[in-house]
Design a protein around this motif. Structure first.
Motif, PDB file in Angstrom:
ATOM      1  N   ASP A 178       0.839  -1.196   0.000  1.00 15.39           N
ATOM      2  CA  ASP A 178       0.000   0.000   0.000  1.00 15.39           C
ATOM      3  C   ASP A 178       0.878   1.253   0.000  1.00 15.39           C
ATOM      4  N   PRO A 179       0.733   2.128  -0.979  1.00 12.39           N
ATOM      5  CA  PRO A 179       1.558   3.346  -1.020  1.00 12.39           C
ATOM      6  C   PRO A 179       1.291   4.287   0.141  1.00 12.39           C
ATOM      7  N   ARG A 180       0.187   4.102   0.855  1.00 10.74           N
ATOM      8  CA  ARG A 180      -0.118   4.970   2.001  1.00 10.74           C
ATOM      9  C   ARG A 180       0.840   4.740   3.166  1.00 10.74           C
ATOM     10  N   ILE A 181       1.591   3.637   3.137  1.00  8.82           N
ATOM     11  CA  ILE A 181       2.619   3.447   4.165  1.00  8.82           C
ATOM     12  C   ILE A 181       3.590   4.619   4.145  1.00  8.82           C
ATOM     13  N   GLU A 182       3.908   5.103   2.977  1.00 10.36           N
ATOM     14  CA  GLU A 182       4.813   6.247   2.849  1.00 10.36           C
ATOM     15  C   GLU A 182       4.218   7.485   3.513  1.00 10.36           C
ATOM     16  N   ASP A 183       2.938   7.735   3.283  1.00 16.62           N
ATOM     17  CA  ASP A 183       2.273   8.885   3.888  1.00 16.62           C
ATOM     18  C   ASP A 183       2.248   8.770   5.412  1.00 16.62           C
ATOM     19  N   HIS A 184       1.945   7.571   5.907  1.00 16.64           N
ATOM     20  CA  HIS A 184       1.874   7.376   7.349  1.00 16.64           C
ATOM     21  C   HIS A 184       3.261   7.504   7.985  1.00 16.64           C
ATOM     22  N   ALA A 185       4.277   6.999   7.303  1.00 14.32           N
ATOM     23  CA  ALA A 185       5.636   7.132   7.818  1.00 14.32           C
ATOM     24  C   ALA A 185       6.042   8.598   7.880  1.00 14.32           C
ATOM     25  N   ALA A 187       4.059  11.125   8.265  1.00 14.61           N
ATOM     26  CA  ALA A 187       3.318  11.729   9.375  1.00 14.61           C
ATOM     27  C   ALA A 187       3.982  11.413  10.710  1.00 14.61           C
ATOM     28  N   VAL A 188       4.399  10.175  10.893  1.00 18.91           N
ATOM     29  CA  VAL A 188       5.075   9.792  12.143  1.00 18.91           C
ATOM     30  C   VAL A 188       6.391  10.539  12.289  1.00 18.91           C
ATOM     31  N   ALA A 189       7.133  10.656  11.212  1.00 14.96           N
ATOM     32  CA  ALA A 189       8.390  11.407  11.258  1.00 14.96           C
ATOM     33  C   ALA A 189       8.137  12.867  11.631  1.00 14.96           C
ATOM     34  N   ASP A 190       7.095  13.462  11.076  1.00 13.79           N
ATOM     35  CA  ASP A 190       6.766  14.857  11.395  1.00 13.79           C
ATOM     36  C   ASP A 190       6.408  15.012  12.874  1.00 13.79           C
ATOM     37  N   ILE A 191       5.651  14.053  13.401  1.00 20.79           N
ATOM     38  CA  ILE A 191       5.279  14.105  14.821  1.00 20.79           C
ATOM     39  C   ILE A 191       6.524  13.984  15.698  1.00 20.79           C
ATOM     40  N   ALA A 192       7.446  13.112  15.305  1.00 23.29           N
ATOM     41  CA  ALA A 192       8.671  12.923  16.079  1.00 23.29           C
ATOM     42  C   ALA A 192       9.497  14.203  16.122  1.00 23.29           C
ATOM     43  N   VAL A 193       9.617  14.881  14.990  1.00 30.19           N
ATOM     44  CA  VAL A 193      10.360  16.142  14.950  1.00 30.19           C
ATOM     45  C   VAL A 193       9.672  17.189  15.813  1.00 30.19           C
ATOM     46  N   LEU A 194       8.352  17.237  15.748  1.00 35.00           N
ATOM     47  CA  LEU A 194       7.598  18.183  16.569  1.00 35.00           C
ATOM     48  C   LEU A 194       7.867  17.929  18.051  1.00 35.00           C
TER      49      LEU A 194
END
Length: 210
Positions: A178-185, A187-194
């Motif tokens: 599923d290409p949405r794995i990239e989108d979810h990853a 999002a998680v990376a963005d949350i981690a940086v935040l």
């Protein structure tokens, strides 16, 4: 330094998207020159918290985000609270099915996530508006399986260490292709940086009536 964890497959499945998302998010963070590591946790009550503690000892992270699968949900669930309770609907990967037990006997009834959950919701909205396939929500129940056990163990470990932030995110079911794995990853990376920052949480309602 950011530590991300995901779970091995469980319940007879051959794939767990939480692991794939954790490892891809760590790669994305590294590409941004942010120190990050990803690791797999066993879906075993007797082993998962100990493995998580080993990883925290090894990496001494500033932010820890554990990911797990919530197959019945369709959004990235930013978990608010971990409870000191285990009640397994199915056996873990070692065949154990504890019922009505505490994660930590005599421990606190619950711990709250120290991730910037409402800030994360706001940060994800522009990507969603731009066509990202990621929906996000704040969840007030991490269940009673190994996910909640790990979440509780993590917050117990970080309690008293205000310089470190941690929490748990449930991901929806996604196939390996599923290409949405990239989108979810992403999002998680963005949350981690935040979470590495010190911005105060925005004030708005993300509660539920039921």
């Amino acid at each position: 330094m950011i530590l991300l964890t995901g779970f091995e497959p469980f319940g007879g499945a051959a794939f767990n998207p939480s692991r794939a998302i954790a490892f891809r998010a760590a790669e994305m963070l590294t590409e941004r020159s942010v120190r990050a590591r990803a690791a797999e946790l066993p879906c075993v009550f007797a082993l998962a918290p100990a493995r998580l503690n080993e990883l925290v000892d090894e990496h001494e992270p500033d932010v820890v985000i554990s990911l797990g699968l919530a197959a019945g949900r369709d959004a990235l669930s930013l978990e608010k609270v971990a409870i000191n309770h285990v009640d397994a609907r199915i056996p873990d990967n070692a065949g154990e099915q504890p019922i009505d037990r505490q994660v930590l006997p005599g421990g606190a009834n619950a711990y709250f996530s120290t991730l910037p959950l409402k800030g994360a919701l706001l940060s994800l909205r522009p990507a969603t508006d731009a066509g990202s396939k990621v929906r996000a929500e704040i969840s007030y129940s991490a269940g009673t399986f190994v996910c909640n056990q790990v979440f509780y163990a993590l917050m117990h470990r970080l309690d008293g260490y205000p310089e470190a932030r941690g929490g748990f995110i449930h991901v929806p079911w996604l196939e390996a292709s599923d290409p949405r794995i990239e989108d979810h990853a992403r999002a998680v990376a963005d949350i981690a940086v935040l979470a590495l920052g010190a911005e105060p949480e925005p004030v708005f309602s993300a509660g539920r009536e039921s």
